[in-house]
Design an enzyme around this catalytic site. Structure first.
Site: not given
Ligand code: AMP
Length: 283
Positions: A30, A33-34, A36-37, A61, A148, A185, A187
């Protein structure tokens, strides 16, 4: 990196990729980005030949009182990060491209979509399943990679893939964390400095519980109570749920046994920001 905003162009681009016999990996996001993404993108590059990331804040959602309007967005920043990470394609549609005027299809998976996150967010996973299925169809991907961090979401998508016989492999990537242990996150940017500091208690409590469990604590109620007590050492926290389940199935046992793979999942509020986290433990 090629940026595509329409479904028809994505179809024709992905058809060309398929004709060359290449394996397509999707990384749905969404945006905002950080690391994690970006870690998902790096995994994706190892898993296939062509990586397509999608950037779409999916209105379906979000519940009526949730943060759809407020969800952070910064296209230029995201585009730069994706380009630097070596993403091949970015699918970046408008809401009207994904949900036209006469759109009415719904998906309802039942089962695990109605527990834990599904109690507080009753329509959330139906909206996630709908957009992920559309993105799978639009991108013709072979592999989907998800974090995860959203463990229950991963299991919901796996259920959809199984129930609907989708020929797509799913891969779960580990949680990437801030220096203080807080799961990254989009957020997190809404947290005050003090909330950010105190939110480290989520990961700390999960790690402390893991030690207790590996040391012999096996009763579900005891585990949940131990974590609740630990979380409540933060003065700013409001707990939504803490639960310990069997991995994959979400079965709620009174007591766990050697050989079980369990997951502790939690959601908490810090001010107006809702955070989730989890840990998988092999007994
Ligand atoms: P989002 O943009 O929050 O919908 O997340 C997109 C994807 O990135 C989803 O598969 C999340 O599970 C993954 N994601 C979000 N935060 C993290 C994180 N801290 N570490 C690994 N993957 C993440």
């Amino acid at each position: 990196m090629k940026i595509i905003t329409t479904v028809s162009e994505t179809h024709s681009e992905m058809n060309k990729v398929k004709e060359l016999g290449k394996k397509i990996v999707i990384v749905p996001t969404m945006g905002y980005l950080h690391d994690g993404h970006l870690s998902l993108l790096n995994h994706a590059k190892e898993l296939g030949d062509v990586v397509i990331s999608t950037l779409f804040v999916n209105p379906k959602q979000f519940g009526p009182n949730e943060d759809y309007d407020k969800y952070p967005r910064d296209f230029e920043r995201d585009r730069n990060l994706l380009e630097k990470t070596g993403c091949d394609y970015l699918f970046y549609p408008e809401v009207s491209e994904m949900y036209g005027e006469h759109f009415s299809t719904q998906i309802s998976l039942g089962g695990i979509t109605k527990i834990l996150e599904g109690v507080t967010r009753p329509t959330h996973y139906d909206g996630v399943a709908l957009i992920v299925l559309k993105l799978f169809n639009i991108t013709k991907c072979d592999v989907g990679i998800f974090g995860q961090k959203d463990y229950q979401q991963f299991m919901v998508i796996q259920k959809m893939v199984n129930d609907l016989n989708l020929d797509i492999q799913l891969v779960m990537a580990p949680i990437i964390r801030e220096n203080n242990g807080l799961a990254m996150s989009s957020r997190n940017r809404f947290l005050s400095q003090e909330e950010f500091t105190q939110a480290a208690i989520l990961n700390k409590s999960l790690i402390a519980a893991k030690e207790k469990i590996l040391g012999g604590m096996r009763k579900r109620n005891e585990i949940n109570k131990f974590i609740t007590k630990s979380l409540l050492t933060s003065s700013l926290i409001k707990i939504d749920y803490v639960e310990t389940v069997i991995d994959f199935t979400f079965v709620l046992m009174d007591e766990f046994h050697s050989g079980d793979r369990i997951v502790i999942l939690l959601a908490c509020w810090f001010g107006t920001t809702r955070l989730i986290d989890n840990i998988i433990i092999q007994l």
